[in-house]
Design an enzyme around this catalytic site. Structure first.
Site, mmCIF file in Angstrom:
data_model
loop_
_atom_site.group_PDB
_atom_site.id
_atom_site.type_symbol
_atom_site.label_atom_id
_atom_site.label_comp_id
_atom_site.label_asym_id
_atom_site.label_seq_id
_atom_site.Cartn_x
_atom_site.Cartn_y
_atom_site.Cartn_z
ATOM 1 N N LYS A 53 7.011 0.275 3.632
ATOM 2 C CA LYS A 53 7.316 1.605 3.349
ATOM 3 C C LYS A 53 8.023 2.124 4.301
ATOM 4 C CE LYS A 53 2.082 1.518 4.000
ATOM 5 N NZ LYS A 53 0.861 2.706 4.546
ATOM 6 N N TYR A 88 -0.208 9.894 -3.167
ATOM 7 C CA TYR A 88 -2.032 9.741 -1.584
ATOM 8 C C TYR A 88 -3.183 10.861 -1.562
ATOM 9 C CZ TYR A 88 -0.022 5.261 0.746
ATOM 10 O OH TYR A 88 0.796 4.344 1.012
ATOM 11 N N ASN A 114 2.280 0.950 9.386
ATOM 12 C CA ASN A 114 2.016 -0.354 8.800
ATOM 13 C C ASN A 114 2.283 -1.367 7.983
ATOM 14 O OD1 ASN A 114 1.278 1.075 6.619
ATOM 15 N ND2 ASN A 114 -0.997 0.374 7.164
ATOM 16 N N HIS A 123 2.380 -1.200 2.021
ATOM 17 C CA HIS A 123 1.146 -0.227 0.987
ATOM 18 C C HIS A 123 0.796 -1.714 -0.193
ATOM 19 C CE1 HIS A 123 -1.374 1.786 -2.003
ATOM 20 N NE2 HIS A 123 -1.215 1.421 -2.900
ATOM 21 N N GLU A 157 -0.713 2.628 -10.486
ATOM 22 C CA GLU A 157 0.650 3.042 -9.599
ATOM 23 C C GLU A 157 1.466 2.878 -9.670
ATOM 24 O OE1 GLU A 157 -2.654 3.364 -5.408
ATOM 25 O OE2 GLU A 157 -1.432 1.418 -5.765
HETATM 26 P P1 ATP Z 1 -2.407 1.899 2.004
HETATM 27 O O1 ATP Z 1 -2.998 2.831 0.857
HETATM 28 O O2 ATP Z 1 -0.480 2.236 2.322
HETATM 29 O O3 ATP Z 1 -2.234 0.370 1.162
HETATM 30 P P2 ATP Z 1 -4.806 1.028 3.237
HETATM 31 O O4 ATP Z 1 -5.286 0.900 1.890
HETATM 32 O O5 ATP Z 1 -4.842 -0.650 3.613
HETATM 33 O O6 ATP Z 1 -3.089 1.845 3.149
HETATM 34 P P3 ATP Z 1 -6.156 3.788 3.210
HETATM 35 O O7 ATP Z 1 -7.514 3.892 3.927
HETATM 36 O O8 ATP Z 1 -6.190 3.600 2.197
HETATM 37 O O9 ATP Z 1 -5.466 1.886 3.886
HETATM 38 O O10 ATP Z 1 -4.468 4.740 3.858
HETATM 39 C C1 ATP Z 1 -3.736 4.867 3.871
HETATM 40 C C2 ATP Z 1 -2.755 4.862 4.640
HETATM 41 O O11 ATP Z 1 -3.167 6.252 5.137
HETATM 42 C C3 ATP Z 1 -3.140 3.860 5.309
HETATM 43 O O12 ATP Z 1 -1.900 2.772 4.975
HETATM 44 C C4 ATP Z 1 -2.649 3.915 7.055
HETATM 45 O O13 ATP Z 1 -0.788 4.723 6.671
HETATM 46 C C5 ATP Z 1 -3.009 5.704 6.927
HETATM 47 N N1 ATP Z 1 -4.096 5.521 7.700
HETATM 48 C C6 ATP Z 1 -5.911 5.717 7.195
HETATM 49 N N2 ATP Z 1 -6.285 5.026 8.204
HETATM 50 C C7 ATP Z 1 -5.628 5.928 9.129
HETATM 51 C C8 ATP Z 1 -6.421 6.368 10.211
HETATM 52 N N3 ATP Z 1 -7.981 6.393 10.709
HETATM 53 N N4 ATP Z 1 -5.690 6.772 11.297
HETATM 54 C C9 ATP Z 1 -3.645 6.549 10.987
HETATM 55 N N5 ATP Z 1 -3.821 7.086 9.795
HETATM 56 C C10 ATP Z 1 -4.332 6.222 8.729
HETATM 57 MG MG MG Z 2 -5.357 2.322 0.359
#
Ligand code: ATP
Ligand code: MG
Length: 143
Positions: A11, A51, A114, A117, A128
């Site tokens: 990211k 997303y 974080n 992805h 994806e």
């Molecule tokens: P990614 O899809 O980016 O790999 P993930 O699968 O671990 O991450 P998801 O639930 O798909 O998590 O959420 C996508 C992204 O949205 C997260 O990586 C994070 O950056 C953001 N996100 C998720 N939950 C929260 C939250 N509660 N508050 C803020 N940002 C969030």
């Molecule tokens: Mg995710």
């Protein structure tokens, strides 16, 4: 365990903080092979589409803003059980809850920023990967 492919993104925070190599080293040490890779900057429309499953979530706007804030590197990872393995290497979404030794525990600064992805299932991985790569841009190892 079957050989799988998964879509990974370093990211904008990971690229900006110059830790691409650290992230790639962790993929490689886990036995994940990088079989396609490209740097790009996501447009607003790209990030919203990518997303789209999170459209109704409260963090969606901030997530799109962050993902378009600078260049990313997208890569296809291949290996036995690659989808779950990559999620293990990444660690939990919230770095405070991630296991020590994972990318997010060791390198991420917040749940918003974080570092990586990773696709979360076989169907999302296929979708994806196709979002970013043509089949001819994917180069499985021949040696
Ligand atoms: P990614 O899809 O980016 O790999 P993930 O699968 O671990 O991450 P998801 O639930 O798909 O998590 O959420 C996508 C992204 O949205 C997260 O990586 C994070 O950056 C953001 N996100 C998720 N939950 C929260 C939250 N509660 N508050 C803020 N940002 C969030
Ligand atoms: Mg995710």
């Amino acid at each position: 365990m079957p050989v799988e492919r998964t879509l990974s993104i370093v990211k904008p925070d990971g690229v900006a903080r110059n830790i691409i190599g650290d992230v790639y080293r962790r993929f490689e040490q886990a036995g994940l092979r990088i079989i396609a890779a490209r740097m790009l900057q996501l447009s607003q429309a790209d990030a919203e589409a990518f997303y789209g499953v999170h459209r109704e979530r409260p963090f969606y706007k901030d997530l799109v803003k962050f993902m378009t804030s600078g260049p990313v590197i997208v890569q296809v990872l291949e290996g036995e059980g690659a989808i779950a393995k990559n999620r293990d290497v990444m660690g939990a979404t919230d770095p405070k809850k991630a296991t020590l030794g994972t990318i997010r525990a060791d390198l991420a600064t917040s749940i918003d920023e974080n570092v990586v992805h990773g696709s979360d299932a076989a169907d999302t991985a296929a979708r994806e990967i196709a979002f970013f790569f043509r089949e001819t841009e994917i180069c499985p190892r021949t040696r």
